[in-house]
Write a protein that holds these residues in place. Structure first.
Motif, short mmCIF file in Angstrom:
data_model
loop_
_atom_site.label_atom_id
_atom_site.label_comp_id
_atom_site.label_asym_id
_atom_site.label_seq_id
_atom_site.Cartn_x
_atom_site.Cartn_y
_atom_site.Cartn_z
N ASP A 93 12.74 -1.48 0.76
CA ASP A 93 11.30 -1.33 0.80
C ASP A 93 10.89 -0.63 -0.49
O ASP A 93 11.72 -0.14 -1.24
CB ASP A 93 10.89 -0.50 2.03
CG ASP A 93 9.44 -0.69 2.44
OD1 ASP A 93 8.71 -1.45 1.77
OD2 ASP A 93 9.02 -0.06 3.42
N ARG A 94 9.59 -0.53 -0.71
CA ARG A 94 9.10 0.19 -1.88
C ARG A 94 9.16 1.69 -1.61
O ARG A 94 9.27 2.12 -0.45
CB ARG A 94 7.66 -0.23 -2.18
CG ARG A 94 6.69 0.09 -1.08
CD ARG A 94 5.26 -0.33 -1.39
NE ARG A 94 4.40 -0.11 -0.27
CZ ARG A 94 3.92 1.08 0.12
NH1 ARG A 94 4.22 2.16 -0.55
NH2 ARG A 94 3.14 1.18 1.17
N ILE A 95 9.06 2.49 -2.63
CA ILE A 95 8.95 3.93 -2.47
C ILE A 95 7.57 4.21 -1.88
O ILE A 95 6.57 3.73 -2.39
CB ILE A 95 9.12 4.66 -3.81
CG1 ILE A 95 10.54 4.44 -4.35
CG2 ILE A 95 8.82 6.15 -3.66
CD1 ILE A 95 10.76 4.98 -5.76
N ARG A 96 7.53 4.96 -0.78
CA ARG A 96 6.27 5.30 -0.12
C ARG A 96 6.00 6.79 -0.29
O ARG A 96 6.92 7.60 -0.24
CB ARG A 96 6.33 4.96 1.37
CG ARG A 96 6.40 3.47 1.61
CD ARG A 96 6.48 3.14 3.09
NE ARG A 96 7.82 3.46 3.60
CZ ARG A 96 8.07 4.28 4.61
NH1 ARG A 96 7.09 4.86 5.27
NH2 ARG A 96 9.30 4.52 5.00
N SER A 97 4.74 7.13 -0.46
CA SER A 97 4.33 8.54 -0.56
C SER A 97 3.70 8.98 0.75
O SER A 97 2.98 8.21 1.41
CB SER A 97 3.32 8.72 -1.69
OG SER A 97 3.94 8.46 -2.93
N THR A 98 3.99 10.21 1.14
CA THR A 98 3.44 10.81 2.35
C THR A 98 2.93 12.21 1.99
O THR A 98 3.09 12.66 0.85
CB THR A 98 4.53 10.95 3.44
OG1 THR A 98 5.47 11.92 3.02
CG2 THR A 98 5.22 9.62 3.69
N ARG A 99 2.37 12.90 2.97
CA ARG A 99 1.92 14.28 2.71
C ARG A 99 3.09 15.21 2.40
O ARG A 99 2.94 16.17 1.68
CB ARG A 99 1.14 14.82 3.92
CG ARG A 99 -0.23 14.21 4.01
CD ARG A 99 -1.09 14.72 5.15
NE ARG A 99 -0.80 16.05 5.63
CZ ARG A 99 -0.91 16.42 6.89
NH1 ARG A 99 -1.29 15.56 7.81
NH2 ARG A 99 -0.64 17.66 7.25
N TRP A 100 4.24 14.94 2.97
CA TRP A 100 5.40 15.81 2.80
C TRP A 100 6.28 15.43 1.62
O TRP A 100 7.14 16.19 1.21
CB TRP A 100 6.25 15.87 4.07
CG TRP A 100 6.65 14.52 4.60
CD1 TRP A 100 6.03 13.81 5.58
CD2 TRP A 100 7.74 13.73 4.15
NE1 TRP A 100 6.68 12.62 5.78
CE2 TRP A 100 7.73 12.55 4.92
CE3 TRP A 100 8.74 13.89 3.19
CZ2 TRP A 100 8.67 11.54 4.76
CZ3 TRP A 100 9.68 12.88 3.02
CH2 TRP A 100 9.63 11.73 3.79
N GLY A 101 6.12 14.20 1.10
CA GLY A 101 6.98 13.78 0.00
C GLY A 101 7.02 12.28 -0.18
O GLY A 101 6.05 11.58 0.13
N ARG A 102 8.15 11.79 -0.66
CA ARG A 102 8.32 10.37 -0.93
C ARG A 102 9.61 9.90 -0.28
O ARG A 102 10.57 10.66 -0.15
CB ARG A 102 8.36 10.15 -2.44
CG ARG A 102 7.07 10.67 -3.09
CD ARG A 102 7.16 10.67 -4.59
NE ARG A 102 7.04 9.29 -5.07
CZ ARG A 102 7.54 8.88 -6.23
NH1 ARG A 102 8.17 9.71 -7.03
NH2 ARG A 102 7.39 7.62 -6.60
N ILE A 103 9.64 8.61 0.11
CA ILE A 103 10.77 8.06 0.84
C ILE A 103 11.00 6.61 0.44
O ILE A 103 10.04 5.88 0.15
CB ILE A 103 10.55 8.17 2.37
CG1 ILE A 103 11.77 7.67 3.14
CG2 ILE A 103 9.27 7.48 2.78
CD1 ILE A 103 11.70 7.95 4.63
N VAL A 104 12.27 6.20 0.42
CA VAL A 104 12.61 4.79 0.22
C VAL A 104 13.85 4.49 1.07
O VAL A 104 14.74 5.32 1.19
CB VAL A 104 12.85 4.44 -1.27
CG1 VAL A 104 14.05 5.17 -1.85
CG2 VAL A 104 12.95 2.94 -1.47
N GLN A 105 13.85 3.30 1.66
CA GLN A 105 14.97 2.88 2.50
C GLN A 105 15.92 2.02 1.68
O GLN A 105 15.48 1.13 0.92
CB GLN A 105 14.46 2.07 3.68
CG GLN A 105 13.61 2.89 4.63
CD GLN A 105 12.87 2.01 5.61
OE1 GLN A 105 11.79 1.53 5.31
NE2 GLN A 105 13.47 1.80 6.76
N ILE A 106 17.22 2.28 1.87
CA ILE A 106 18.25 1.49 1.22
C ILE A 106 19.35 1.17 2.23
O ILE A 106 19.39 1.75 3.31
CB ILE A 106 18.88 2.23 0.00
CG1 ILE A 106 19.56 3.52 0.44
CG2 ILE A 106 17.82 2.50 -1.07
CD1 ILE A 106 20.35 4.22 -0.66
#
Length: 131
Positions: A93-106
């Motif tokens: 998936d793409r890198i997603r931004s949230t209120r707590w930080g950023r996440i990407v699934q691999i």
């Protein structure tokens, strides 16, 4: 500690040391490698594809879903993602931004799902319920 079944111990050792910057600790014969450098030690366990797993399941190393996955907390998500992909991970998936930080699934080359997390601000405290 975290145990991960893999079909090829040398390939798995190379992937995890290159992708996540872990280092080899101890080796237990030709069946287990201990990896250090994370929050918990990881043990790579050599298990043949098709061998008996839990219950009536057999081991498969294509991408699979499981309700349990591990997160790797990183300082620079773009650099960590590039390193993981270069080592053989698949970006899901793409890198997603949230209120707590950023996440990407691999996914690792053995079908296991992982998330890379980069905390910002106060991390999870940004969304935690007040006491």
């Amino acid at each position: 500690m975290i145990n991960i079944d893999v079909p090829h111990l040398d390939e798995a050792t190379a992937f995890y040391t290159e992708a996540f910057g872990l280092r080899v600790g101890r080796r237990f014969g030709d069946q287990v490698v201990e990896l250090l450098g994370g929050e918990a030690p990881i043990y790579l366990l050599l298990k043949k594809e098709g061998s008996q797993a839990a219950g009536h399941d057999v081991r498969v190393y294509s991408r699979h879903w499981t309700p349990v996955h591990c997160d790797v907390v990183v300082d620079d998500i773009e650099a960590a993602l590039a390193r993981a992909v270069a080592a053989g991970a698949a970006q899901e998936d793409r890198i997603r931004s949230t209120r707590w930080g950023r996440i990407v699934q691999i996914a690792d080359p053995f079908g296991n799902g992982w998330c890379l997390l980069q905390f910002v601000g106060r991390g999870y405290d940004e969304i935690a319920n007040p006491d």
